[in-house]
Write a protein that holds these residues in place. Structure first.
Motif, PDB file in Angstrom:
ATOM      1  N   UNK A 172       0.826  -1.214   0.000  1.00 26.93           N
ATOM      2  CA  UNK A 172       0.000   0.000   0.000  1.00 26.93           C
ATOM      3  C   UNK A 172       0.861   1.265   0.000  1.00 26.93           C
ATOM      4  N   UNK A 173       1.977   1.223   0.718  1.00 24.63           N
ATOM      5  CA  UNK A 173       2.868   2.380   0.763  1.00 24.63           C
ATOM      6  C   UNK A 173       3.497   2.653  -0.600  1.00 24.63           C
ATOM      7  N   UNK A 174       3.955   1.590  -1.237  1.00 24.43           N
ATOM      8  CA  UNK A 174       4.557   1.751  -2.555  1.00 24.43           C
ATOM      9  C   UNK A 174       3.543   2.313  -3.535  1.00 24.43           C
ATOM     10  N   UNK A 175       2.302   1.838  -3.446  1.00 22.55           N
ATOM     11  CA  UNK A 175       1.244   2.318  -4.329  1.00 22.55           C
ATOM     12  C   UNK A 175       0.942   3.796  -4.075  1.00 22.55           C
ATOM     13  N   UNK A 176       0.894   4.195  -2.803  1.00 20.75           N
ATOM     14  CA  UNK A 176       0.616   5.586  -2.457  1.00 20.75           C
ATOM     15  C   UNK A 176       1.795   6.491  -2.808  1.00 20.75           C
ATOM     16  N   UNK A 177       3.009   5.977  -2.574  1.00 15.98           N
ATOM     17  CA  UNK A 177       4.250   6.708  -2.869  1.00 15.98           C
ATOM     18  C   UNK A 177       4.253   8.105  -2.254  1.00 15.98           C
ATOM     19  N   UNK A 178       4.092   8.204  -0.942  1.00 16.13           N
ATOM     20  CA  UNK A 178       4.047   9.534  -0.300  1.00 16.13           C
ATOM     21  C   UNK A 178       5.432  10.159  -0.186  1.00 16.13           C
ATOM     22  N   UNK A 179       5.467  11.475  -0.113  1.00 13.21           N
ATOM     23  CA  UNK A 179       6.737  12.181   0.090  1.00 13.21           C
ATOM     24  C   UNK A 179       7.099  12.247   1.566  1.00 13.21           C
ATOM     25  N   UNK A 180       6.095  12.055   2.429  1.00 11.58           N
ATOM     26  CA  UNK A 180       6.306  12.144   3.876  1.00 11.58           C
ATOM     27  C   UNK A 180       5.592  10.994   4.584  1.00 11.58           C
ATOM     28  N   UNK A 181       6.284  10.370   5.520  1.00  5.92           N
ATOM     29  CA  UNK A 181       5.713   9.281   6.322  1.00  5.92           C
ATOM     30  C   UNK A 181       5.856   9.655   7.791  1.00  5.92           C
ATOM     31  N   UNK A 182       4.754   9.654   8.517  1.00  4.89           N
ATOM     32  CA  UNK A 182       4.774  10.026   9.937  1.00  4.89           C
ATOM     33  C   UNK A 182       4.473   8.800  10.788  1.00  4.89           C
ATOM     34  N   UNK A 183       5.410   8.435  11.653  1.00  6.81           N
ATOM     35  CA  UNK A 183       5.250   7.271  12.530  1.00  6.81           C
ATOM     36  C   UNK A 183       4.633   7.710  13.854  1.00  6.81           C
ATOM     37  N   UNK A 184       3.432   7.194  14.123  1.00  7.05           N
ATOM     38  CA  UNK A 184       2.703   7.557  15.345  1.00  7.05           C
ATOM     39  C   UNK A 184       2.502   6.325  16.221  1.00  7.05           C
ATOM     40  N   UNK A 185       3.595   5.726  16.605  1.00 10.24           N
ATOM     41  CA  UNK A 185       3.555   4.539  17.451  1.00 10.24           C
ATOM     42  C   UNK A 185       4.006   4.898  18.872  1.00 10.24           C
ATOM     43  N   UNK A 186       4.192   3.882  19.698  1.00  8.57           N
ATOM     44  CA  UNK A 186       4.811   4.101  20.994  1.00  8.57           C
ATOM     45  C   UNK A 186       4.110   3.505  22.192  1.00  8.57           C
ATOM     46  N   UNK A 187       2.786   3.657  22.273  1.00  2.00           N
ATOM     47  CA  UNK A 187       2.088   3.176  23.467  1.00  2.00           C
ATOM     48  C   UNK A 187       2.225   1.666  23.619  1.00  2.00           C
ATOM     49  N   UNK A 188       1.972   0.945  22.535  1.00  2.00           N
ATOM     50  CA  UNK A 188       2.098  -0.516  22.586  1.00  2.00           C
ATOM     51  C   UNK A 188       3.559  -0.951  22.585  1.00  2.00           C
ATOM     52  N   UNK A 189       4.405  -0.161  21.934  1.00  2.00           N
ATOM     53  CA  UNK A 189       5.832  -0.475  21.866  1.00  2.00           C
ATOM     54  C   UNK A 189       6.452  -0.517  23.266  1.00  2.00           C
ATOM     55  N   UNK A 190       6.017   0.409  24.115  1.00  2.00           N
ATOM     56  CA  UNK A 190       6.534   0.454  25.484  1.00  2.00           C
ATOM     57  C   UNK A 190       6.294  -0.870  26.207  1.00  2.00           C
TER      58      UNK A 190
END
Length: 277
Positions: A144-162
């Motif tokens: 899906x990312x390759x298809x969208x081909x965005x110029x900017x990617x924002x990672x909004x993770x963390x709560x579960x990662x902790x």
């Protein structure tokens, strides 16, 4: 009518330049222009073979030497902060439609990132998020990312990662690998890391004791992640102030955010993204 006092020309010139120097942009432009003019004078004198040592030339040389000692980085930072403030003000006032700025952005994250699409704020094709999501789930969205081909990617993770990573240092190591994978997948894209949104104290009761203790360390994790991003030139979106200011916009579970919060979040995102364009 009282006759207006007319000051000497030299004094009027000094007053004019003092007024201009209060504006950081004008100050920088004037300094650059002054340097160009003075260098031109010095070159002219050198080429003409004249041995002129007037007070004006001496002052010009002293001015150039003074500029060399000036920390131009502080001026550039002042201008950068001014541009950020102007953009943020335009977004907050509605002069710029914040949601119209997400046409070339992909948001990746957990259930809180899902709010961007579930509240119909950002087109769902630009939101790659799931309940319980962590940075380990990036591979799920490769096609899906390759298809969208965005110029900017924002990672909004963390709560579960902790809850999964025992230490922030281990997490940062895997975060770097995740960013590297994304940049290999989309070489032209800029990857941003968003600060982790903590939960309210009442929400801690819904977690096990071990996970609850880790979640309470989120402020420390944010500090470490922010420093790591700064040290490695990774764009970092810090929404800590917005979370603290709008604590009334937590949902009833004390974990997720109400719809109204997402505009504040989005403004911080776009302010940082436009800084890197």
């Amino acid at each position: 009518m009282q006759k207006r006092k007319k000051y000497p020309l030299s004094r009027r010139i000094r007053r004019f330049f003092k007024k201009q120097f209060r504006n950081p942009r004008k100050r920088l432009f004037l300094e650059l222009a002054a340097v160009a003019v003075i260098i031109g004078i010095v070159i002219f004198i050198a080429l003409s073979g004249q041995n002129i040592a007037t007070d004006d030339v001496k002052e010009g040389v002293a001015y150039i030497e003074g500029l060399e000692a000036t920390d131009t980085a502080s001026i550039e930072e002042e201008l950068r902060q001014l541009r950020r403030a102007e953009r943020k003000a335009a977004l907050e006032s509605g002069d710029l439609d914040v949601w119209a700025q997400f046409t070339d952005i992909a948001i990746m994250g957990d259930s809180r990132a899902m709010g961007f699409s579930s509240y119909n704020l950002v087109d769902e094709s630009h939101v790659f998020a799931a309940l319980g999501g962590t940075i380990r789930d990036i591979d799920t969205y490769t096609d899906q990312l390759v298809s969208l081909n965005p110029s900017n990617i924002i990672l909004c993770y963390g709560l579960n990662d902790v809850g999964y990573w025992s230490s922030v240092n281990d997490y940062l190591s895997d975060l770097d690998k995740t960013i590297e994978e994304l940049q290999t997948l989309l070489p032209q894209a800029i990857v941003y890391v968003n600060s982790i949104i903590p939960v309210t104290s009442s929400a801690l009761e819904s977690y096990s004791k071990e996970v609850s203790e880790r979640i309470q360390d989120i402020p420390d994790w944010n500090e470490a992640i922010s420093q790591h991003c700064e040290d490695n030139s990774i764009p970092y979106i810090d929404i800590t102030e917005e979370v603290e200011t709008h604590r009334d916009l937590y949902d009833v579970d004390g974990i997720h955010m109400q719809k109204a919060f997402y505009e504040y979040w989005a403004i911080d995102m776009i302010t940082e993204v436009t800084e890197n364009e």
